[in-house]
Structures are given as C-alpha cells and as structure tokens.
Design a protein around this motif. Structure first.
Motif, PDB file in Angstrom:
ATOM      1  N   ALA A  24       0.835  -1.206   0.000  1.00  0.00           N
ATOM      2  CA  ALA A  24       0.000   0.000   0.000  1.00  0.00           C
ATOM      3  C   ALA A  24       0.870   1.256   0.000  1.00  0.00           C
ATOM      4  N   GLN A  25       1.948   1.242   0.770  1.00  0.00           N
ATOM      5  CA  GLN A  25       2.851   2.390   0.788  1.00  0.00           C
ATOM      6  C   GLN A  25       3.476   2.614  -0.582  1.00  0.00           C
ATOM      7  N   ARG A  26       3.840   1.544  -1.267  1.00  0.00           N
ATOM      8  CA  ARG A  26       4.440   1.648  -2.597  1.00  0.00           C
ATOM      9  C   ARG A  26       3.422   2.183  -3.605  1.00  0.00           C
ATOM     10  N   VAL A  27       2.163   1.773  -3.479  1.00  0.00           N
ATOM     11  CA  VAL A  27       1.106   2.282  -4.357  1.00  0.00           C
ATOM     12  C   VAL A  27       0.897   3.770  -4.099  1.00  0.00           C
ATOM     13  N   GLU A  37      -3.901  11.820  -6.139  1.00  0.00           N
ATOM     14  CA  GLU A  37      -4.091  11.470  -4.739  1.00  0.00           C
ATOM     15  C   GLU A  37      -4.948  10.223  -4.670  1.00  0.00           C
ATOM     16  N   ALA A  38      -4.695   9.422  -3.664  1.00  0.00           N
ATOM     17  CA  ALA A  38      -5.505   8.228  -3.461  1.00  0.00           C
ATOM     18  C   ALA A  38      -5.508   7.872  -1.983  1.00  0.00           C
ATOM     19  N   VAL A  39      -6.600   7.316  -1.558  1.00  0.00           N
ATOM     20  CA  VAL A  39      -6.679   6.718  -0.239  1.00  0.00           C
ATOM     21  C   VAL A  39      -6.402   5.242  -0.485  1.00  0.00           C
ATOM     22  N   VAL A  40      -5.269   4.774   0.020  1.00  0.00           N
ATOM     23  CA  VAL A  40      -4.839   3.397  -0.217  1.00  0.00           C
ATOM     24  C   VAL A  40      -4.912   2.643   1.107  1.00  0.00           C
ATOM     25  N   THR A  41      -5.702   1.584   1.119  1.00  0.00           N
ATOM     26  CA  THR A  41      -5.954   0.839   2.340  1.00  0.00           C
ATOM     27  C   THR A  41      -5.430  -0.582   2.228  1.00  0.00           C
TER      28      THR A  41
END
Length: 125
Positions: A24-27, A37-41
C-alpha cells in the motif's frame, strides 16, 4: 480539466494483511509521483468485503491469484475494478508499474531512464 486531481480509493489485498501495508505504501508513492491522490488501504483477504464498500480498485497480491474468482465476485457487487499487483511493486523495484492498472499515466518528467528496468512503459499483460 487540467490540474484536476482525482482522489481514488484503492484497496491492496494480501493474504493476512502484513505485506499489504508495504505494498500500500508503494502504491501511495507511485500515485503521488504521478500527481494524483488516493486513499490506499491495506487489507487482509478475510476483511475484503467490508473494504470494498467505497473502493474504486482492488489490487491483489500475486500469491492470491487462486482467490481471484472469489475476489472478483465480491468486487462486482460494488462495481470495483480488480487487478493483480505486479511482482516488481512487491519487490520494491518499480512502483510505477501499478499506474496503468488504475488508469494513471506517469508524467514524462517523472520517468526514470536510469532504473534497472528502464523507463516506465505500460507492458502488455
């Protein structure tokens, strides 16, 4: 409209959730590099159903391809797009390989010709 940044909701699924935090951090990093921007969970497979409610994309770790029918069925109830994470992202080599899967192009100025895998290109699946 130029300059508009769309916020997407992306769920990253790995087996138990431990490696999904790393992915998720890499995405997040790749999306930010592309000016979006994205909210990646991060999400464990067992928690997928609740994470799908407002997700636009589900990115699945390659070791879960055996679960793809189940994941696609669940995602279809919410109109969520499902894709398998490239191994290069999980190995920490080229985060930008994820961008074509979520409909984002990397700006020309952000492409890195010196990377071990060469410049960013959308590779045929």
């Amino acid at each position: 409209m130029e300059g508009v940044v769309v916020v997407e909701r992306i769920v990253v699924v790995c087996g138990l959730g431990a490696s999904s935090s790393f992915a998720a951090q890499r995405v997040r990093s790749a999306v930010k590099d592309a000016g979006h921007e994205a909210v990646v969970t991060p999400c464990a497979l067992s928690d997928l159903e609740s994470a799908l409610v407002d997700a636009h994309f589900v990115l699945v770790a390659p070791h879960l391809v055996g679960e793809m029918d189940h994941i696609r069925r669940a995602a279809s109830r919410y109109g969520t797009t499902v894709a398998v994470l490239p191994n290069s992202v999980l190995r920490g080599r080229n985060d930008h390989d994820i961008l074509p899967l979520i409909g984002i192009e990397l700006p020309e100025s952000s492409q890195d010709d010196s990377s071990p895998e060469g410049p960013f290109l959308a590779r045929p699946g």
